[in-house]
Write an enzyme that holds these catalytic residues in place. Structure first.
Site, PDB file in Angstrom:
ATOM      1  N   ASN A  82       0.938  -1.411   0.081  1.00  9.62           N
ATOM      2  CA  ASN A  82       0.424   0.307  -0.117  1.00  9.62           C
ATOM      3  C   ASN A  82       0.546   1.171  -0.520  1.00  9.62           C
ATOM      4  O   ASN A  82       1.594   1.382   0.793  1.00  9.62           O
ATOM      5  CB  ASN A  82      -0.880   0.330   1.371  1.00  9.62           C
ATOM      6  CG  ASN A  82      -1.835  -1.042   1.373  1.00  9.62           C
ATOM      7  OD1 ASN A  82      -2.527  -1.361  -0.080  1.00  9.62           O
ATOM      8  ND2 ASN A  82      -1.671  -1.599   2.349  1.00  9.62           N
ATOM      9  N   HIS A  83       0.593   2.456  -0.817  1.00 11.06           N
ATOM     10  CA  HIS A  83       1.003   3.797  -0.703  1.00 11.06           C
ATOM     11  C   HIS A  83       0.183   4.449   0.214  1.00 11.06           C
ATOM     12  O   HIS A  83      -1.426   4.500  -0.486  1.00 11.06           O
ATOM     13  CB  HIS A  83       1.681   3.918  -1.922  1.00 11.06           C
ATOM     14  CG  HIS A  83       1.631   3.010  -2.730  1.00 11.06           C
ATOM     15  ND1 HIS A  83       2.875   3.534  -3.657  1.00 11.06           N
ATOM     16  CD2 HIS A  83       2.605   1.775  -2.532  1.00 11.06           C
ATOM     17  CE1 HIS A  83       3.451   2.939  -4.455  1.00 11.06           C
ATOM     18  NE2 HIS A  83       3.702   1.736  -3.504  1.00 11.06           N
ATOM     19  N   LYS A  84       0.890   5.649   0.708  1.00 11.35           N
ATOM     20  CA  LYS A  84      -0.313   7.137   1.061  1.00 11.35           C
ATOM     21  C   LYS A  84      -0.885   7.549  -0.296  1.00 11.35           C
ATOM     22  O   LYS A  84      -0.474   7.916  -0.911  1.00 11.35           O
ATOM     23  CB  LYS A  84       0.698   7.831   1.773  1.00 11.35           C
ATOM     24  CG  LYS A  84       0.034   8.933   2.204  1.00 11.35           C
ATOM     25  CD  LYS A  84       0.928  10.194   2.685  1.00 11.35           C
ATOM     26  CE  LYS A  84      -0.467  11.068   3.563  1.00 11.35           C
ATOM     27  NZ  LYS A  84       1.150  11.998   3.353  1.00 11.35           N
ATOM     28  N   THR A  90       0.700   9.461  -5.035  1.00  8.49           N
ATOM     29  CA  THR A  90       1.187   8.187  -4.214  1.00  8.49           C
ATOM     30  C   THR A  90       2.514   7.808  -4.096  1.00  8.49           C
ATOM     31  O   THR A  90       2.851   6.541  -4.068  1.00  8.49           O
ATOM     32  CB  THR A  90      -0.240   7.120  -5.036  1.00  8.49           C
ATOM     33  OG1 THR A  90       0.368   7.080  -6.697  1.00  8.49           O
ATOM     34  CG2 THR A  90      -1.780   7.749  -4.586  1.00  8.49           C
TER      35      THR A  90
END
Length: 214
Positions: A82-84, A90
């Site tokens: 997952n990325h921010k 992102t």
């Protein structure tokens, strides 16, 4: 007869492509039940290569029950992928350092879906992709090349991208009965004795004979 030895990674003589993966996983965050196998002619013992972005510092677990059949190419995406999402970009600038680490996100800023949990007696078909935090119920079937992004109820056949229910294997009442019977928790001698009923479709007959297995 007591069935194959669950401690033997390769229970099928002459078929190294089939591996009881409980015996070969090394990560403490991958938990696999007895008799669950991975079928892959290209190094079936290296099942963990299919568990992606599984970083110890995140702590999420992949839990797989007993008597599951996992086909070649099945992949599990874990929370480390997952990325921010809350910013304009992102892109993970912070991983490259050289001053960019100043935008390292806090753990609370990264999406976290929790553990991925696969029930007992689940069949996952060729090249299926299981996304983070998915829960797949007992007796479910995941069709080949499905992308599973949400939970799968017990004894449900799903397929597609994103995977959606195709059919229910049994009525709700029968599913409740099968969940209560939980044949996968019986002693292996009882499983061996009741195999004709376990592989048949008569839930009531299995229920009637299950009292001796408790």
């Amino acid at each position: 007869m007591h069935g194959p030895d669950p401690a033997n990674p390769h229970p099928m003589e002459g078929f190294p492509q089939v591996c009881f993966i409980k015996n070969v996983v090394k990560s403490p965050n991958i938990i696999v039940g007895d008799y669950t196998y991975y079928d892959d002619p290209e190094d079936s013992e290296n099942f963990e290569r299919n568990v992606l972005y599984h970083y110890p510092f995140i702590g999420d677990k992949l839990v797989i029950g007993k008597f599951c059949a996992i086909a070649r190419g099945v992949k599990f995406i874990m929370n480390g992928a997952n990325h921010k999402l809350s910013g304009v970009s992102t892109y993970p600038f912070q991983i490259f350092g050289n001053g960019w680490e100043k935008v390292m996100p806090e753990p609370s800023e990264l999406p976290y879906k929790g553990d991925t949990v696969i029930g007992h007696d689940v069949w996952i078909g060729y090249d299926a992709l299981i996304m983070p935090g998915v829960q797949i119920g007992n007796g479910a079937i995941v069709s080949s090349r499905s992308v599973v992004v949400s939970d799968v109820p017990p004894y449900t056949v799903v397929g597609g991208n994103p995977a959606r229910p195709i059919k229910q294997r049994f009525t709700p009442e029968q599913v409740e009965t099968l969940q209560t019977i939980a044949w996968w928790d019986w002693p292996v001698e009882e499983i061996t004795r009741h195999l004709p009923l376990i592989v048949a479709g008569d839930v009531e007959a299995l229920r009637s004979s299950s009292a001796t297995c408790r």
